[in-house]
Design a protein around this motif. Structure first.
Motif, PDB file in Angstrom:
ATOM      1  N   GLU A  62     -14.447 112.162  78.847  1.00 38.68           N
ATOM      2  CA  GLU A  62     -13.506 112.137  78.303  1.00 38.68           C
ATOM      3  C   GLU A  62     -14.217 112.189  77.201  1.00 38.68           C
ATOM      4  O   GLU A  62     -13.442 112.357  75.988  1.00 38.68           O
ATOM      5  N   VAL A  63     -15.581 112.555  77.114  1.00 36.95           N
ATOM      6  CA  VAL A  63     -15.866 112.657  75.460  1.00 36.95           C
ATOM      7  C   VAL A  63     -17.341 113.561  75.983  1.00 36.95           C
ATOM      8  O   VAL A  63     -18.121 113.417  76.109  1.00 36.95           O
ATOM      9  N   ILE A  64     -16.527 114.805  75.065  1.00 38.48           N
ATOM     10  CA  ILE A  64     -18.384 115.549  74.646  1.00 38.48           C
ATOM     11  C   ILE A  64     -18.917 115.329  73.333  1.00 38.48           C
ATOM     12  O   ILE A  64     -18.596 115.360  71.868  1.00 38.48           O
ATOM     13  N   GLN A  65     -20.373 114.992  73.517  1.00 38.65           N
ATOM     14  CA  GLN A  65     -21.451 115.360  72.629  1.00 38.65           C
ATOM     15  C   GLN A  65     -21.714 116.314  72.993  1.00 38.65           C
ATOM     16  O   GLN A  65     -22.533 116.581  73.132  1.00 38.65           O
ATOM     17  N   VAL A  66     -22.552 116.792  71.006  1.00 41.51           N
ATOM     18  CA  VAL A  66     -22.849 118.242  70.403  1.00 41.51           C
ATOM     19  C   VAL A  66     -23.761 117.882  69.294  1.00 41.51           C
ATOM     20  O   VAL A  66     -23.251 117.606  68.330  1.00 41.51           O
ATOM     21  N   VAL A  67     -24.381 119.093  69.645  1.00 44.72           N
ATOM     22  CA  VAL A  67     -25.001 119.480  68.601  1.00 44.72           C
ATOM     23  C   VAL A  67     -23.931 120.605  67.520  1.00 44.72           C
ATOM     24  O   VAL A  67     -24.119 121.134  68.328  1.00 44.72           O
ATOM     25  N   TYR A  68     -24.284 120.081  66.301  1.00 48.17           N
ATOM     26  CA  TYR A  68     -23.278 120.885  65.085  1.00 48.17           C
ATOM     27  C   TYR A  68     -23.176 120.290  64.131  1.00 48.17           C
ATOM     28  O   TYR A  68     -23.004 119.106  63.055  1.00 48.17           O
ATOM     29  N   ARG A 107     -16.657 101.408  80.119  1.00 46.82           N
ATOM     30  CA  ARG A 107     -14.853 101.708  79.724  1.00 46.82           C
ATOM     31  C   ARG A 107     -14.689 103.216  80.304  1.00 46.82           C
ATOM     32  O   ARG A 107     -13.933 103.691  80.267  1.00 46.82           O
ATOM     33  N   HIS A 108     -15.637 104.064  79.122  1.00 44.52           N
ATOM     34  CA  HIS A 108     -15.445 105.668  78.963  1.00 44.52           C
ATOM     35  C   HIS A 108     -16.939 106.170  79.865  1.00 44.52           C
ATOM     36  O   HIS A 108     -17.758 105.762  79.697  1.00 44.52           O
ATOM     37  N   LEU A 109     -16.544 107.128  80.207  1.00 46.62           N
ATOM     38  CA  LEU A 109     -17.860 108.075  80.570  1.00 46.62           C
ATOM     39  C   LEU A 109     -17.359 109.786  79.436  1.00 46.62           C
ATOM     40  O   LEU A 109     -16.343 109.283  79.515  1.00 46.62           O
ATOM     41  N   GLY A 110     -18.718 109.572  79.121  1.00 42.62           N
ATOM     42  CA  GLY A 110     -18.814 111.048  78.126  1.00 42.62           C
ATOM     43  C   GLY A 110     -20.263 112.169  79.175  1.00 42.62           C
ATOM     44  O   GLY A 110     -21.226 111.209  79.589  1.00 42.62           O
ATOM     45  N   THR A 111     -19.828 112.880  78.019  1.00 43.86           N
ATOM     46  CA  THR A 111     -21.552 113.841  78.096  1.00 43.86           C
ATOM     47  C   THR A 111     -21.617 114.523  77.237  1.00 43.86           C
ATOM     48  O   THR A 111     -21.268 115.304  76.075  1.00 43.86           O
ATOM     49  N   SER A 112     -23.171 114.108  76.729  1.00 42.09           N
ATOM     50  CA  SER A 112     -23.857 114.895  75.954  1.00 42.09           C
ATOM     51  C   SER A 112     -24.452 116.273  76.039  1.00 42.09           C
ATOM     52  O   SER A 112     -25.562 115.754  77.036  1.00 42.09           O
ATOM     53  N   ILE A 113     -24.088 117.099  76.105  1.00 41.92           N
ATOM     54  CA  ILE A 113     -24.359 118.440  76.452  1.00 41.92           C
ATOM     55  C   ILE A 113     -25.627 119.104  75.739  1.00 41.92           C
ATOM     56  O   ILE A 113     -25.902 118.581  74.150  1.00 41.92           O
ATOM     57  N   GLY A 114     -26.586 119.395  76.779  1.00 43.46           N
ATOM     58  CA  GLY A 114     -27.346 119.479  75.819  1.00 43.46           C
ATOM     59  C   GLY A 114     -27.531 121.510  75.046  1.00 43.46           C
ATOM     60  O   GLY A 114     -27.640 121.224  73.286  1.00 43.46           O
ATOM     61  N   SER A 115     -27.736 122.713  75.322  1.00 52.65           N
ATOM     62  CA  SER A 115     -26.850 123.833  74.549  1.00 52.65           C
ATOM     63  C   SER A 115     -26.048 123.014  74.341  1.00 52.65           C
ATOM     64  O   SER A 115     -24.707 122.751  75.205  1.00 52.65           O
ATOM     65  N   ASN A 116     -26.141 123.735  72.887  1.00 54.53           N
ATOM     66  CA  ASN A 116     -24.412 123.702  72.528  1.00 54.53           C
ATOM     67  C   ASN A 116     -22.924 124.274  73.106  1.00 54.53           C
ATOM     68  O   ASN A 116     -22.364 124.481  72.208  1.00 54.53           O
ATOM     69  N   ASP A 117     -23.798 125.052  74.154  1.00 54.96           N
ATOM     70  CA  ASP A 117     -22.417 126.492  74.367  1.00 54.96           C
ATOM     71  C   ASP A 117     -23.156 126.215  75.904  1.00 54.96           C
ATOM     72  O   ASP A 117     -22.792 126.690  76.526  1.00 54.96           O
ATOM     73  N   ASN A 118     -22.479 124.686  76.091  1.00 54.14           N
ATOM     74  CA  ASN A 118     -22.547 124.224  77.703  1.00 54.14           C
ATOM     75  C   ASN A 118     -21.124 124.185  78.198  1.00 54.14           C
ATOM     76  O   ASN A 118     -20.258 123.580  77.598  1.00 54.14           O
ATOM     77  N   LEU A 119     -20.631 125.437  78.509  1.00 56.79           N
ATOM     78  CA  LEU A 119     -19.262 125.693  78.769  1.00 56.79           C
ATOM     79  C   LEU A 119     -19.075 124.915  80.046  1.00 56.79           C
ATOM     80  O   LEU A 119     -17.930 124.154  79.975  1.00 56.79           O
ATOM     81  N   HIS A 120     -20.308 125.131  80.768  1.00 54.39           N
ATOM     82  CA  HIS A 120     -20.090 124.443  82.092  1.00 54.39           C
ATOM     83  C   HIS A 120     -19.517 122.936  82.001  1.00 54.39           C
ATOM     84  O   HIS A 120     -18.632 122.345  82.979  1.00 54.39           O
TER      85      HIS A 120
END
Ligand SMILES: NC(=O)c1ccc[n+]([C@@H]2O[C@H](COP(=O)([O-])OP(=O)(O)OC[C@H]3O[C@@H](n4cnc5c(N)ncnc54)[C@H](OP(=O)(O)O)[C@@H]3O)[C@@H](O)[C@H]2O)c1
Length: 298
Positions: free
Chosen positions: A175-181, A151-164
């Motif tokens: 449509e979604v970012i998963q991130v360590v916070y 239904r939807h795509l997302g990105t779980s970024i590895g480094s939690n500063d991955n701006l690229h």
């Protein structure tokens, strides 16, 4: 429970989800289906509708537990987020697999394990920019969306500063970012969250309890069994974190408030954050984590 719109996906997700890396057996416990059923039943009873899993929490093992459960319940009651990009070999060992054809196979394996025809949110699993910057991958995934498998795509970024990868989201239709916070790691506030807000991306805060350290139950010097992933954390860094947790407990957590609940609600105060996905090991943790929603004001 409280619910929020997951960015432009328009999915209505509970602010507390359930993280399920634990079901793969890398957190010092091997789960039975009955134990997983009890965790997910408790979540549903308390209004949780979001599950986060992955291809490599065991070899599709966490997904299989969830699929077995969902197969006996109503699929539409749950928003299932899983991920792609690895092949699991044995505990703590996986290899990267981000090629488009590899990912197609993983998608089919995930659908089978999850006993479902569709995945609500399919996330790029913390891969390098070189793997992310592959048009063929996103084209193939778009076709799977059109075929109704995603239904939807997302990105779980590895480094939690991955701006690229965060900034490229709209371009690749993620449509979604998963991130360590969490209260010990506020890095995404600087660059990632503003970009998520500009693009109207949903944000799933992962590791919201700092791997359980923010529950307040561990003291500096705590030692973990070698079947628990925390055994692999740098001991000095863990000691510093646990000392900081003691200070936070004294200075920031109101009297009488459970620290784990406070830590989850703390993440949810940031306007960019949609939901937190704490890993849960038993129904009591699900219950405690769900109650954090009561500390959330909007
Ligand atoms: N690259 C990625 O995409 C990635 C990476 C990591 C995680 N994730 C996802 O994010 C989820 C959450 O991260 P995480 O599990 O690594 O860390 P976490 O949520 O910060 O910590 C989970 C641990 O905290 C403890 N805990 C949970 N609820 C508690 C409560 N109410 N009171 C006291 N202790 C409690 C439990 O361990 P103990 O009881 O043993 O202390 C649990 O295993 C994962 O399950 C996974 O779905 C994704």
């Amino acid at each position: 429970m409280k619910y929020r719109r997951l960015g432009k996906t328009e999915l209505n997700v509970s602010v507390i989800g359930i993280g399920t890396w634990q079901f793969g057996g890398e957190w010092g416990l091997n789960f039975s289906q009955d134990e997983v059923d009890a965790i997910l039943d408790k979540g549903q009873e308390l209004g949780i509708n979001l599950i986060d899993t992955a291809e490599c929490y065991g070899d599709h093992l966490s997904e299989s537990f969830i699929g077995n459960y969902i197969g006996r319940r109503k699929r539409e009651d749950w928003i299932i987020a899983t991920k792609f990009g690895h092949h699991f070999h044995e505990r703590f060992t996986r290899t990267d697999m981000y090629g488009a054809q590899d990912v197609l196979k993983q998608l089919d394996d995930s659908l089978k394990a999850l006993q479902t025809d569709y995945i609500d949110l399919y996330q790029f699993h913390s891969g390098p920019d070189t793997a992310f910057d592959n048009d063929e991958l996103w084209t193939v995934l778009d076709k799977q969306k059109q075929a109704g498998k995603i239904r939807h795509l997302g990105t779980s970024i590895g480094s939690n500063d991955n701006l690229h990868q965060t900034e490229a989201s709209s371009k690749v239709n993620s449509e979604v970012i998963q991130v360590v916070y969490n209260r010990l790691d506020r890095v995404p506030e600087q660059r990632v969250f503003p970009s998520c807000e500009t693009q109207d991306l949903g944000v799933l805060a992962r590791v919201p309890l700092a791997s359980g350290y923010l529950s307040g139950k561990y003291k500096p010097g705590a030692v973990f069994d070698n079947t628990d992933v925390r055994h692999r954390h740098d001991p000095e860094s863990t000691r510093r974190k646990l000392e900081e947790v003691e200070q936070i407990a004294r200075k920031e957590v109101p009297e009488g408030v459970d620290m784990a609940q406070w830590a989850l609600a703390w993440c949810l105060r940031h306007p960019a954050v949609t939901s937190v996905i704490p890993g849960c090991k038993n129904p009591a943790q699900v219950e405690s984590n769900a109650s954090a929603a009561e500390l959330v004001t909007d």
